[in-house]
Design a protein around this motif. Structure first.
Motif, mmCIF file in Angstrom:
data_model
loop_
_atom_site.group_PDB
_atom_site.id
_atom_site.type_symbol
_atom_site.label_atom_id
_atom_site.label_comp_id
_atom_site.label_asym_id
_atom_site.label_seq_id
_atom_site.Cartn_x
_atom_site.Cartn_y
_atom_site.Cartn_z
ATOM 1 N N LEU A 121 -7.021 23.194 -30.778
ATOM 2 C CA LEU A 121 -6.956 24.430 -29.997
ATOM 3 C C LEU A 121 -7.020 25.673 -30.879
ATOM 4 C CD1 LEU A 121 -4.506 23.458 -27.134
ATOM 5 C CD2 LEU A 121 -7.000 23.564 -27.112
ATOM 6 N N ASN A 122 -6.535 25.572 -32.115
ATOM 7 C CA ASN A 122 -6.710 26.706 -33.037
ATOM 8 C C ASN A 122 -8.187 26.943 -33.315
ATOM 9 O OD1 ASN A 122 -3.986 27.134 -33.221
ATOM 10 N ND2 ASN A 122 -3.744 26.126 -35.204
ATOM 11 N N HIS A 123 -8.928 25.860 -33.486
ATOM 12 C CA HIS A 123 -10.370 25.980 -33.712
ATOM 13 C C HIS A 123 -11.046 26.653 -32.516
ATOM 14 C CE1 HIS A 123 -14.442 24.999 -34.963
ATOM 15 N NE2 HIS A 123 -14.644 24.477 -33.761
ATOM 16 N N VAL A 124 -10.699 26.220 -31.320
ATOM 17 C CA VAL A 124 -11.286 26.788 -30.102
ATOM 18 C C VAL A 124 -10.980 28.280 -30.015
ATOM 19 C CG1 VAL A 124 -11.206 26.750 -27.579
ATOM 20 C CG2 VAL A 124 -11.254 24.602 -28.854
ATOM 21 N N VAL A 125 -9.734 28.644 -30.242
ATOM 22 C CA VAL A 125 -9.311 30.042 -30.121
ATOM 23 C C VAL A 125 -9.982 30.922 -31.178
ATOM 24 C CG1 VAL A 125 -7.311 31.590 -30.339
ATOM 25 C CG2 VAL A 125 -7.136 29.510 -28.981
ATOM 26 N N THR A 126 -10.154 30.416 -32.385
ATOM 27 C CA THR A 126 -10.772 31.240 -33.427
ATOM 28 C C THR A 126 -12.275 31.405 -33.227
ATOM 29 O OG1 THR A 126 -11.008 29.338 -34.896
ATOM 30 C CG2 THR A 126 -9.033 30.709 -35.169
ATOM 31 N N GLN A 127 -12.916 30.455 -32.558
ATOM 32 C CA GLN A 127 -14.356 30.565 -32.311
ATOM 33 C C GLN A 127 -14.677 31.410 -31.078
ATOM 34 O OE1 GLN A 127 -16.615 29.350 -34.603
ATOM 35 N NE2 GLN A 127 -14.647 29.105 -35.636
ATOM 36 N N MET A 128 -13.731 31.538 -30.167
ATOM 37 C CA MET A 128 -13.957 32.205 -28.895
ATOM 38 C C MET A 128 -14.409 33.672 -29.027
ATOM 39 S SD MET A 128 -13.972 31.175 -25.752
ATOM 40 C CE MET A 128 -12.852 29.815 -25.624
ATOM 41 N N PRO A 129 -13.821 34.489 -29.894
ATOM 42 C CA PRO A 129 -14.279 35.885 -29.972
ATOM 43 C C PRO A 129 -15.753 36.012 -30.363
ATOM 44 C CG PRO A 129 -12.182 35.644 -31.104
ATOM 45 C CD PRO A 129 -12.641 34.276 -30.732
ATOM 46 N N TYR A 130 -16.208 35.161 -31.257
ATOM 47 C CA TYR A 130 -17.610 35.203 -31.665
ATOM 48 C C TYR A 130 -18.530 34.821 -30.504
ATOM 49 C CZ TYR A 130 -15.420 35.207 -36.237
ATOM 50 O OH TYR A 130 -14.642 35.507 -37.316
ATOM 51 N N ALA A 131 -18.184 33.737 -29.832
ATOM 52 C CA ALA A 131 -19.015 33.258 -28.727
ATOM 53 C C ALA A 131 -19.010 34.242 -27.559
ATOM 54 C CB ALA A 131 -18.528 31.892 -28.272
ATOM 55 N N VAL A 132 -17.867 34.815 -27.245
ATOM 56 C CA VAL A 132 -17.780 35.772 -26.132
ATOM 57 C C VAL A 132 -18.551 37.049 -26.460
ATOM 58 C CG1 VAL A 132 -16.181 37.216 -24.810
ATOM 59 C CG2 VAL A 132 -15.646 34.813 -25.205
ATOM 60 N N CYS A 133 -18.500 37.481 -27.707
ATOM 61 C CA CYS A 133 -19.261 38.672 -28.119
ATOM 62 C C CYS A 133 -20.762 38.434 -27.926
ATOM 63 C CB CYS A 133 -18.942 39.017 -29.569
ATOM 64 S SG CYS A 133 -19.838 40.447 -30.190
ATOM 65 N N VAL A 134 -21.243 37.309 -28.384
ATOM 66 C CA VAL A 134 -22.663 36.989 -28.238
ATOM 67 C C VAL A 134 -23.019 36.819 -26.759
ATOM 68 C CG1 VAL A 134 -24.437 35.273 -28.762
ATOM 69 C CG2 VAL A 134 -22.846 36.001 -30.543
ATOM 70 N N ALA A 135 -22.132 36.198 -25.979
ATOM 71 C CA ALA A 135 -22.382 36.027 -24.549
ATOM 72 C C ALA A 135 -22.465 37.373 -23.838
ATOM 73 C CB ALA A 135 -21.299 35.156 -23.926
ATOM 74 N N ALA A 136 -21.616 38.316 -24.219
ATOM 75 C CA ALA A 136 -21.657 39.646 -23.605
ATOM 76 C C ALA A 136 -22.978 40.352 -23.923
ATOM 77 C CB ALA A 136 -20.470 40.483 -24.086
ATOM 78 N N ILE A 137 -23.413 40.252 -25.163
ATOM 79 C CA ILE A 137 -24.699 40.842 -25.544
ATOM 80 C C ILE A 137 -25.830 40.189 -24.754
ATOM 81 C CG2 ILE A 137 -26.363 41.127 -27.434
ATOM 82 C CD1 ILE A 137 -23.914 41.169 -29.351
ATOM 83 N N ALA A 138 -25.796 38.877 -24.650
ATOM 84 C CA ALA A 138 -26.834 38.147 -23.902
ATOM 85 C C ALA A 138 -26.828 38.552 -22.434
ATOM 86 C CB ALA A 138 -26.627 36.645 -24.041
ATOM 87 N N PHE A 139 -25.651 38.655 -21.833
ATOM 88 C CA PHE A 139 -25.556 39.030 -20.423
ATOM 89 C C PHE A 139 -26.191 40.393 -20.174
ATOM 90 C CE2 PHE A 139 -23.348 41.259 -16.994
ATOM 91 C CZ PHE A 139 -23.615 40.406 -15.932
ATOM 92 N N VAL A 140 -25.841 41.363 -20.990
ATOM 93 C CA VAL A 140 -26.405 42.719 -20.839
ATOM 94 C C VAL A 140 -27.925 42.670 -20.992
ATOM 95 C CG1 VAL A 140 -26.516 45.005 -21.905
ATOM 96 C CG2 VAL A 140 -24.301 43.922 -21.513
ATOM 97 N N ASN A 141 -28.395 41.897 -21.944
ATOM 98 C CA ASN A 141 -29.844 41.811 -22.155
ATOM 99 C C ASN A 141 -30.556 41.053 -21.044
ATOM 100 O OD1 ASN A 141 -30.833 43.180 -24.703
ATOM 101 N ND2 ASN A 141 -28.922 42.218 -25.349
ATOM 102 N N TYR A 142 -29.892 40.103 -20.397
ATOM 103 C CA TYR A 142 -30.500 39.453 -19.232
ATOM 104 C C TYR A 142 -30.609 40.430 -18.061
ATOM 105 C CZ TYR A 142 -30.668 34.832 -21.304
ATOM 106 O OH TYR A 142 -30.983 33.760 -22.103
ATOM 107 N N VAL A 143 -29.640 41.311 -17.922
ATOM 108 C CA VAL A 143 -29.726 42.350 -16.885
ATOM 109 C C VAL A 143 -30.912 43.266 -17.178
ATOM 110 C CG1 VAL A 143 -28.592 44.376 -15.886
ATOM 111 C CG2 VAL A 143 -27.267 42.294 -16.303
ATOM 112 N N ILE A 144 -30.996 43.743 -18.406
ATOM 113 C CA ILE A 144 -32.091 44.648 -18.804
ATOM 114 C C ILE A 144 -33.438 43.951 -18.614
ATOM 115 C CG2 ILE A 144 -33.154 45.809 -20.785
ATOM 116 C CD1 ILE A 144 -30.253 46.283 -21.815
#
Length: 182
Positions: A121-144
């Motif tokens: 679970l430490n591994h999951v929690v430490t990777q989450m900010p990176y993945a969520v950041c990239v997902a947010a960028i991807a989401f905005v770009n899919y809208v555009i």
């Protein structure tokens, strides 16, 4: 994965249902659909822990929704004639992989944490900010991209996505450096 996709497509009739739902909402939802598909694929990949299972469930639906006349009329020419079809496929694949990467029940996540001898679970929690950041960028770009794809070449949308990713990286780097010196 493909069995689940077959059950979803043929047994439940999900592609026809979703296609009818999209048509009833009109063109504004149609333009937002790649971003919505990305979010659904993220959630499904996270919940199931499998990107391949998510592909099997969502790809038949996405192909049916974006192909003129439905999945039965899917041809190689349709991929060139309907640029949003490729965006929808990309949103499905990207969201599924993102959700799988973030999922604590994913086999690759479990192998990565055990391979690095890290509490899972430490591994999951430490990777989450990176993945969520990239997902947010991807989401905005899919809208555009959903709104621009009919007016500009696909390469322009890709360049916008690259520039937005670099801008976010630079901003985050500056925030980190200012926090570090404070």
């Amino acid at each position: 994965a493909w069995t689940i996709g077959g059950v979803t497509r043929y047994g439940l009739g999900a592609p026809d249902f979703v296609a009818g739902l999209v048509e009833s909402f009109g063109p504004s939802l149609y333009k937002m659909l790649p971003a919505v598909i990305f979010l659904i694929a993220c959630f499904l990949g996270f919940a199931t822990g499998t990107s391949w299972g998510t592909f099997g469930i969502l790809l038949p639906i996405v192909l049916d929704v974006f192909t003129p006349g439905g999945f039965a009329n899917l041809t190689a020419d349709a991929l060139n004639e309907v640029p949003i079809l490729m965006v929808g496929i990309g949103a499905t694949l990207g969201g599924a992989v993102c959700g799988d990467h973030c999922s604590p029940i994913s086999d690759t996540t479990i192998m990565a944490s055990s391979g690095s001898q890290c509490y899972h679970l430490n591994h999951v929690v430490t990777q989450m900010p990176y993945a969520v950041c990239v997902a947010a960028i991807a989401f905005v770009n899919y809208v555009i991209t959903g709104f621009l794809i009919d007016f500009v070449p696909e390469i322009v949308c890709l360049l916008i996505a690259i520039v937005s990713t670099v801008v976010v990286m630079v901003v985050l780097d500056k925030m980190y450096k200012s926090k570090k010196t404070a």
